[in-house]
Structures are given as structure tokens and as C-alpha cells.
Design a protein around this motif. Sequence first.
Motif, short mmCIF file in Angstrom:
data_model
loop_
_atom_site.label_atom_id
_atom_site.label_comp_id
_atom_site.label_asym_id
_atom_site.label_seq_id
_atom_site.Cartn_x
_atom_site.Cartn_y
_atom_site.Cartn_z
N LYS A 180 5.39 -6.80 5.96
CA LYS A 180 4.56 -5.84 5.63
C LYS A 180 3.20 -6.78 5.57
O LYS A 180 3.21 -7.84 4.80
CB LYS A 180 4.76 -5.08 4.44
CG LYS A 180 3.61 -4.08 4.14
CD LYS A 180 3.54 -3.14 3.04
CE LYS A 180 2.70 -2.25 2.86
NZ LYS A 180 1.15 -2.63 3.21
N GLN A 208 2.67 -6.63 -2.62
CA GLN A 208 1.66 -5.66 -3.30
C GLN A 208 2.42 -4.71 -4.36
O GLN A 208 3.36 -4.14 -3.97
CB GLN A 208 0.94 -5.12 -2.48
CG GLN A 208 -0.52 -4.12 -3.05
CD GLN A 208 -1.21 -3.51 -1.82
OE1 GLN A 208 -0.97 -3.41 -0.72
NE2 GLN A 208 -2.24 -2.73 -2.15
N GLU A 237 2.54 -1.76 -5.03
CA GLU A 237 2.51 -0.39 -4.74
C GLU A 237 3.81 0.07 -3.85
O GLU A 237 4.26 -0.84 -3.42
CB GLU A 237 1.41 0.00 -4.05
CG GLU A 237 0.75 -0.71 -2.77
CD GLU A 237 1.56 0.01 -1.47
OE1 GLU A 237 1.58 1.29 -1.60
OE2 GLU A 237 1.83 -0.70 -0.51
N PHE A 238 4.14 1.40 -4.01
CA PHE A 238 5.29 1.75 -3.55
C PHE A 238 5.83 1.40 -1.99
O PHE A 238 6.91 1.20 -1.56
CB PHE A 238 5.87 3.20 -3.96
CG PHE A 238 6.28 3.07 -5.31
CD1 PHE A 238 7.61 2.88 -5.72
CD2 PHE A 238 5.44 3.45 -6.28
CE1 PHE A 238 8.07 2.77 -7.15
CE2 PHE A 238 5.77 3.48 -7.86
CZ PHE A 238 7.06 3.19 -7.86
N LEU A 239 5.12 1.68 -1.12
CA LEU A 239 4.88 1.49 0.31
C LEU A 239 5.14 -0.05 0.36
O LEU A 239 5.97 -0.42 1.44
CB LEU A 239 3.72 1.79 1.05
CG LEU A 239 3.42 3.32 1.18
CD1 LEU A 239 2.01 3.74 2.09
CD2 LEU A 239 4.77 4.05 2.10
N ALA A 240 4.48 -0.90 -0.42
CA ALA A 240 5.08 -2.30 -0.28
C ALA A 240 6.31 -2.62 -0.54
O ALA A 240 6.96 -3.57 -0.08
CB ALA A 240 4.08 -3.11 -1.08
N LYS A 270 8.85 -0.69 -0.16
CA LYS A 270 9.69 -0.43 1.22
C LYS A 270 9.67 -1.80 2.09
O LYS A 270 10.80 -1.90 2.67
CB LYS A 270 9.20 0.83 1.43
CG LYS A 270 9.47 1.94 0.68
CD LYS A 270 10.88 2.21 0.46
CE LYS A 270 11.22 3.65 -0.30
NZ LYS A 270 12.49 3.63 -0.82
N GLY A 271 8.72 -1.96 2.19
CA GLY A 271 8.54 -3.41 3.16
C GLY A 271 9.46 -4.26 2.64
O GLY A 271 9.94 -5.58 3.48
N ASP A 305 12.10 -4.19 0.90
CA ASP A 305 13.54 -3.75 1.18
C ASP A 305 13.98 -4.49 2.56
O ASP A 305 14.72 -5.03 2.75
CB ASP A 305 13.76 -2.55 1.32
CG ASP A 305 13.56 -2.10 -0.39
OD1 ASP A 305 13.70 -2.84 -1.25
OD2 ASP A 305 13.64 -0.83 -0.49
N ARG A 306 12.90 -4.22 3.78
CA ARG A 306 13.23 -4.67 4.95
C ARG A 306 13.15 -6.20 5.11
O ARG A 306 13.95 -6.86 5.92
CB ARG A 306 12.09 -3.91 6.02
CG ARG A 306 12.13 -2.61 6.06
CD ARG A 306 11.51 -2.09 7.38
NE ARG A 306 10.02 -1.98 6.90
CZ ARG A 306 9.41 -1.44 6.46
NH1 ARG A 306 9.84 -0.36 5.87
NH2 ARG A 306 7.94 -1.50 6.21
N ALA A 357 5.19 0.38 -10.13
CA ALA A 357 5.50 -0.34 -8.81
C ALA A 357 6.19 -1.72 -9.44
O ALA A 357 7.36 -2.26 -8.75
CB ALA A 357 4.56 -0.67 -8.01
#
Length: 259
Positions: free
Chosen positions: A10, A153, A155-158, A160-161, A163-164, A199
Motif C-alpha cells: 500500500k 498507517q 487506519e483500517f484500509l491500511a 487490509k493492505g 494482510d496482502r 486500528a
Amino acid sequence: MVVWTIANQKGGVGKTTTTVTLGALLAQRGHRVLLIDTDPHGSLTYYFGIDAEELEVSVYDIFLRGKDITGEEILQSMCPSGMPNLDILPTSMALATLDRSHGQQGGMGLILKKALQKIENDYDYVLIDCPPVIGVLMVNAMAACDRILIPVQTEFLALKGLDRMIATMQLMHSSSPQDYAFTIIPTMYDKRTKASLDAYKALKAQYQDRVWSAVIPIDTKFRDASLAQTPPPVFAPKSRGVFAYNTLLTYLLQLAPEN
């Protein structure tokens, strides 16, 4: 020579800031440090006021010439950072073509590792700034390092990144004997917001001791230092962000490279 790769699939999570700040702090402590920019976008290169397109030689030449390049030629590719003990191996936009032109070539995943072995007596620490995509550049950076530093970062979208990113490391490990030691670094933490706190708690709950126990806070001095093309430890040595990175560095130096 100890090699740290700073990576995350990310973008915008603080990879270049982490690379520059840790590198400058190591240099201030008297270590000989090399920063390598493997991102074709060149954020690290431009951070130090280096115009990648004006250079005759860059990290691209190492990949282009592979095993034929000599240690002396690699050293001649370095650019000064403007501060003692800190050198830069700049990027080139041509790196963006590497996967297409050479990605399937045998041995491409180990070129950077073999190149660094040729200069292992010239530097104490090497920090590699990665592009935010999986490909031959990230594979090289991960194969060459002793530890992967993963800025995330808060925050929750980060998350998810992240995890990838972890899935990518597991996939690479399944096809390689190398076991990747890694440390997750919570970045851009804003103690005023519930989102950052939640987060961070989720990060600690999922990855436990893989997560550094402290955080890198939001600090406008990082942006100001970037605009001034000056490493944060030089631009704002007493800032809270630099203090946090100093704490992180002390922690990392206590870890054996192979752990």
C-alpha cells in the motif's frame, strides 16, 4: 553489513519517510549508511534533490548488467546525500520496464543481493525503499535483506493492505528457503482520533509481537523536512516524530539480523 528493506504493497504509509529518517539517524550515530531507491517514482531520490533523469548511472544499471557489474562500478553509482556517512543509490524511471523486459530472466530475483555482497565492506547498514507493488524489484529487495520493516498507517484500509503484504511474504517463502524476519511499524498515529486507536489495537491483536510496541505519530515536520529536501533528524532533530524514530532505531538495533 545489515540490510533492512522497507516495504508495503500500500502506498502512502510512510515508507520513504521511514527509510530517510532511520538512515539519517544511523549516520548520525557514526554508521556508514547506504539508502537504495528501487521505486521508479523516485521519492527517495528526489527527497535529496537528485534528478534521476539527469544521472548517467542508477540502480537500473545494476539490474541491467547483473553479475557483470563490479563493486567499484556500484560505488561509482552512489550520490552524496549532503550529510556525513550517508550515500544514495538513486532510481531511474527505466526500472518501471524491468518486469516486462527482464522479469522472466533466470536469477533476476537475486541480483540486488549479489550486488550488495560486492560492497559489503563499504557500508554498515543498507536501507532499501521499495515500490508499493509486488514484482521483481520487491522480490530483490526482500531477498537481499536481513529484516523487512513494514510501515502501516493506523487506519483500517491500511490494515487490509498489510494482510496482502503478509500473504505475499508467505507466498514468496513457500517458493524459497528464506524465512523473512519482519517488524510492523505503526505510522501516522493520531492520538486524538478513535480511528487511530482502534486500528492500533486491531494491529496488536492480530500480529502481536510482530508489531513494534510504540508508534510513529503524525508530525508536520516530516512534510516540512521533505519540502526542504533535508532528513528530519537534521531539519527538526527535537521533533516528536524524530524522537519516535530514534526509539524505533534503538529497538531495531537490539534485534539480531536473523531474528
